[in-house]
Design a protein around this motif. Structure first.
Motif, short mmCIF file in Angstrom:
data_model
loop_
_atom_site.label_atom_id
_atom_site.label_comp_id
_atom_site.label_asym_id
_atom_site.label_seq_id
_atom_site.Cartn_x
_atom_site.Cartn_y
_atom_site.Cartn_z
N ALA A 400 -1.47 36.64 0.73
CA ALA A 400 -2.69 37.03 1.45
C ALA A 400 -2.53 38.41 2.07
O ALA A 400 -1.42 38.92 2.24
CB ALA A 400 -3.00 36.01 2.52
N GLU A 401 -3.68 38.97 2.38
CA GLU A 401 -3.72 40.28 3.06
C GLU A 401 -3.51 39.99 4.55
O GLU A 401 -4.23 39.17 5.13
CB GLU A 401 -5.10 40.89 2.77
CG GLU A 401 -5.17 42.38 2.85
CD GLU A 401 -5.20 42.88 4.28
OE1 GLU A 401 -4.54 43.88 4.58
OE2 GLU A 401 -5.88 42.23 5.11
N THR A 404 -6.52 40.36 7.38
CA THR A 404 -7.72 39.52 7.27
C THR A 404 -7.42 38.08 6.82
O THR A 404 -8.22 37.18 7.01
CB THR A 404 -8.68 40.10 6.20
OG1 THR A 404 -7.96 40.12 4.95
CG2 THR A 404 -9.14 41.50 6.55
N GLY A 405 -6.27 37.90 6.17
CA GLY A 405 -5.96 36.58 5.62
C GLY A 405 -6.63 36.33 4.27
O GLY A 405 -6.59 35.22 3.74
N GLU A 406 -7.28 37.38 3.71
CA GLU A 406 -7.91 37.19 2.39
C GLU A 406 -6.85 36.89 1.33
O GLU A 406 -5.79 37.53 1.29
CB GLU A 406 -8.70 38.44 1.98
CG GLU A 406 -9.39 38.24 0.63
CD GLU A 406 -10.24 39.43 0.18
OE1 GLU A 406 -10.73 40.20 1.02
OE2 GLU A 406 -10.41 39.55 -1.06
N ARG A 431 -14.02 35.89 -2.16
CA ARG A 431 -13.25 36.65 -1.16
C ARG A 431 -12.79 35.74 -0.03
O ARG A 431 -12.82 36.10 1.15
CB ARG A 431 -14.05 37.83 -0.63
CG ARG A 431 -14.45 38.82 -1.69
CD ARG A 431 -13.91 40.19 -1.36
NE ARG A 431 -14.12 41.12 -2.47
CZ ARG A 431 -13.16 41.83 -3.02
NH1 ARG A 431 -11.92 41.72 -2.59
NH2 ARG A 431 -13.42 42.68 -3.99
N LYS A 433 -10.52 33.36 2.47
CA LYS A 433 -9.31 33.60 3.26
C LYS A 433 -8.49 32.33 3.30
O LYS A 433 -9.00 31.24 2.99
CB LYS A 433 -9.72 33.99 4.69
CG LYS A 433 -10.56 35.24 4.70
CD LYS A 433 -11.03 35.54 6.09
CE LYS A 433 -11.83 36.85 6.00
NZ LYS A 433 -12.52 37.18 7.20
N GLU A 435 -7.79 30.69 5.72
CA GLU A 435 -8.51 29.82 6.65
C GLU A 435 -9.52 28.93 5.89
O GLU A 435 -9.68 27.74 6.18
CB GLU A 435 -9.26 30.73 7.61
CG GLU A 435 -9.70 30.07 8.87
CD GLU A 435 -10.35 31.11 9.80
OE1 GLU A 435 -10.10 32.32 9.66
OE2 GLU A 435 -11.12 30.66 10.66
N ASP A 436 -10.19 29.53 4.89
CA ASP A 436 -11.17 28.76 4.09
C ASP A 436 -10.47 27.65 3.32
O ASP A 436 -10.93 26.51 3.29
CB ASP A 436 -11.90 29.69 3.11
CG ASP A 436 -12.69 30.77 3.83
OD1 ASP A 436 -13.45 30.41 4.74
OD2 ASP A 436 -12.52 31.96 3.49
N PHE A 459 -1.86 30.95 7.73
CA PHE A 459 -2.86 30.99 8.81
C PHE A 459 -2.18 31.00 10.19
O PHE A 459 -2.50 31.83 11.05
CB PHE A 459 -3.80 29.79 8.68
CG PHE A 459 -4.82 29.70 9.78
CD1 PHE A 459 -5.88 30.59 9.82
CD2 PHE A 459 -4.72 28.75 10.78
CE1 PHE A 459 -6.83 30.53 10.84
CE2 PHE A 459 -5.67 28.68 11.80
CZ PHE A 459 -6.72 29.57 11.82
#
Ligand SMILES: Cc1cc2nc3c(=O)[nH]c(=O)nc-3n(C[C@H](O)[C@H](O)[C@H](O)COP(=O)(O)OP(=O)(O)OC[C@H]3O[C@@H](n4cnc5c(N)ncnc54)[C@H](O)[C@@H]3O)c2cc1C
Ligand SMILES: NC(=O)c1ccc[n+]([C@@H]2O[C@H](COP(=O)([O-])OP(=O)(O)OC[C@H]3O[C@@H](n4cnc5c(N)ncnc54)[C@H](O)[C@@H]3O)[C@@H](O)[C@H]2O)c1
Length: 473
Positions: A400-401, A404-406, A431, A433, A435-436, A459
């Protein structure tokens, strides 16, 4: 003159058929030219479908051998290559017939001929009866696929060898085989041979199997292969092939020393190259080393009204990418015909690759080369459903980035990796993350729910970082 067309497509494989399907909807005059003996293209005739059919048999054979582990008694089992081949031939026939019907239902002229360039708007086409004609087209798309063009390894031709084409027709397996290469063809076939009782050795140049994958995936696959009895020599340099007392000998350098492996047969899997040699590209000023055909992100060659897509470009050898490239080429061709600048651009953000070994390997997204990323992995051996299924090899890994967590990339080696990777790619498409992925509902117990664990780890690490930054401020 055979005729005059707004668009001519050379090759009716995956990319050519996709391009023709898009163009046909626009009511323009299209010629789809196919020169092969059979209709269907590589995927159906000698690629994905036949190879996966054979692999399915060897996978089931292997699973049956594990029956005792599940408390099942299976009496003597054996593999019947003739029957396996019969099933494969039936399936290939069915898929090819369906594709032929699909092509014939398109409002395009389907021409059975070999095409080559006379000029940048003229094709010479040679029909299956040998008759030559000229065909004019305003715009042309090259979708001629790829070929096996063996490297000049001393003694290879004289000793003889199998390729993916000939191995797909084998009615009897050799007792032993040496697989040259460590790419998808080498790995899928090596395991197929080995599981059906053929003593298998892989000799590859790169330091690891499937070099385009996450290095940990490559290592895990090598460990699985070794555990199954496949010998893997990586980081080698092949010197020569010869025949000694009815056995084929491969000489190579490994860890600075010369080594020799003897086997009944050799399987050549050192890659394919674009099928461009007889297209007459030199006549129209397109320069190629025959390893690749340069195109921009609109699938345009150096001549703006000539496009190329699929294996013919030498970029990827993957069906869904060939299809997408064919569609982009056709959409841009239509814009040129309408007097506009091509505007459709191919995106590589979600590049996905699956190799159908067992465990399967899969990845999506581009492995981060520079720039900070955060990653986490979770092992199938710690996951309930995988333990129930007795499929505990491998792991899922997510990159992930960090700000942003993307989700940028996913790599999986394990049971049904080919299916599980689509959860990651769907998230990435939107896009999504970590979290999604963490908050999505996953049914229990399923293999899919494993993806929540690395997402959760990333996360919480990111959340902690955020809290620390806030407390410093
Ligand atoms: C063993 C094997 C297994 C594979 N497994 C998978 C897999 O599991 N998943 C996956 O995604 N990919 C797989 N691939 C790769 C996949 O098959 C190819 O990437 C894909 O089929 C390429 O499609 P294409 O349209 O570019 O080319 P093709 O399907 O090869 O189409 C090219 C067509 O052009 C025709 N042609 C060539 N020259 C001329 C000419 N001059 N005039 C007229 N016609 C011409 C040919 O006859 C052919 O029909 C596999 C490949 C191999 C070899
Ligand atoms: N599951 C799938 O999607 C799938 C399955 C099979 C094939 N394919 C596609 O078919 C195409 C052909 O696959 P492939 O595995 O034959 O080719 P490849 O190009 O992917 O792999 C060839 C391998 O041979 C090695 N090699 C090349 N030259 C060598 C040399 N001189 N000495 C030693 N090693 C050398 C390379 O390092 C590489 O590991 C690829 O485009 C692949 O993506 C896809």
């Amino acid at each position: 003159m055979k005729g005059s067309y707004q668009l001519a497509i050379i090759g009716a494989g995956t990319a050519g058929f996709a391009a023709a399907s898009i163009a046909a909807k626009q009511g323009i005059k299209v010629a789809l030219i196919e020169g092969g003996e059979k209709i269907g293209g590589l995927c159906i005739l000698k690629g994905c479908m036949p190879s996966k059919t054979l692999i399915e048999s060897s996978r089931r054979f292997w699973d049956l051998q594990q029956a005792k582990f599940f408390g099942l008694k299976v009496e003597a089992i054996s593999a019947d290559m003739q029957q396996i081949q019969w099933r494969k031939r039936k399936l290939v026939e069915t898929f090819a017939k369906y594709r032929e019907e699909e092509i014939l239902s398109l409002p395009v002229d389907f021409i059975r001929a070999q095409a080559s360039f006379k000029s940048s708007n003229e094709l010479e086409i040679i029909g299956r009866d040998g008759e030559k004609q000229l065909l004019y087209a305003n715009v042309i798309i090259i979708t001629t696929g790829s070929i096996i063009d063996p490297l000049p390894i001393p003694g290879l031709m004289e000793s003889g060898f199998l390729t993916s084409d000939s191995a797909l027709e084998l009615e009897h397996l050799p007792e032993s085989i040496t697989v040259l290469g460590g790419g998808p063809v080498a790995c899928e076939f090596a395991q197929f041979f080995s599981r059906l009782g053929c003593k298998t050795t892989i000799i590859q140049r790169s330091p690891r199997l499937l070099k385009q994958f996450d290095p940990e995936v490559s290592q895990c696959l090598k460990d699985c292969f070794t555990a199954e009895g496949i010998t893997v020599f990586s980081d080698t340099q092949i010197e020569a092939v010869s025949t000694v007392n009815g056995l084929k000998k491969v000489s190579f350098f490994f860890k600075g020393k010369k080594k020799e492996v003897f086997s009944k047969e050799i399987f050549y899997a050192l890659g394919r190259r674009p099928n461009l040699k007889y297209l007459g590209l030199e006549k129209i000023g397109i320069h190629t080393d025959f390893q690749s055909l340069e195109v921009n992100d609109k699938m345009q060659t150096s001549i703006p009204h000539i496009f190329a897509a699929g294996d013919a470009t030498g970029n990827f050898g993957i069906v869904h990418i060939a299809r997408e490239e064919g569609e982009i080429a056709a959409k841009n061709a239509l814009e040129i015909l309408a007097g506009k600048e091509p505007s459709h651009v191919i995106s590589r953000r979600l590049t996905m690759e699956v190799v159908f070994t067992d465990p399967e390997t899969a990845m999506v997204g581009l492995l981060p080369r520079n720039g900070e990323t955060i990653n986490a992995k979770y092992f199938f051996q710690d996951h309930g459903k995988a333990i129930i299924e007795g499929k505990e090899q491998g792991f899922v890994k997510i990159y992930a980035e960090p700000s942003t967590g993307e989700i940028l990339c996913g790599a999986i080696i394990g049971p049904h990796a080919s299916e599980l990777i689509h959860i990651v790619s769907t998230c990435m498409y939107f896009r999504g993350k970590v979290e999604d992925l963490l908050h999505m509902p996953f049914y229990h117990p399923t293999l899919s729910e494993i993806l929540g664990y690395p997402a959760e780890e990333i996360f919480y690490v990111l959340q902690k970082r955020k809290e620390m930054n806030q407390s410093v401020v």
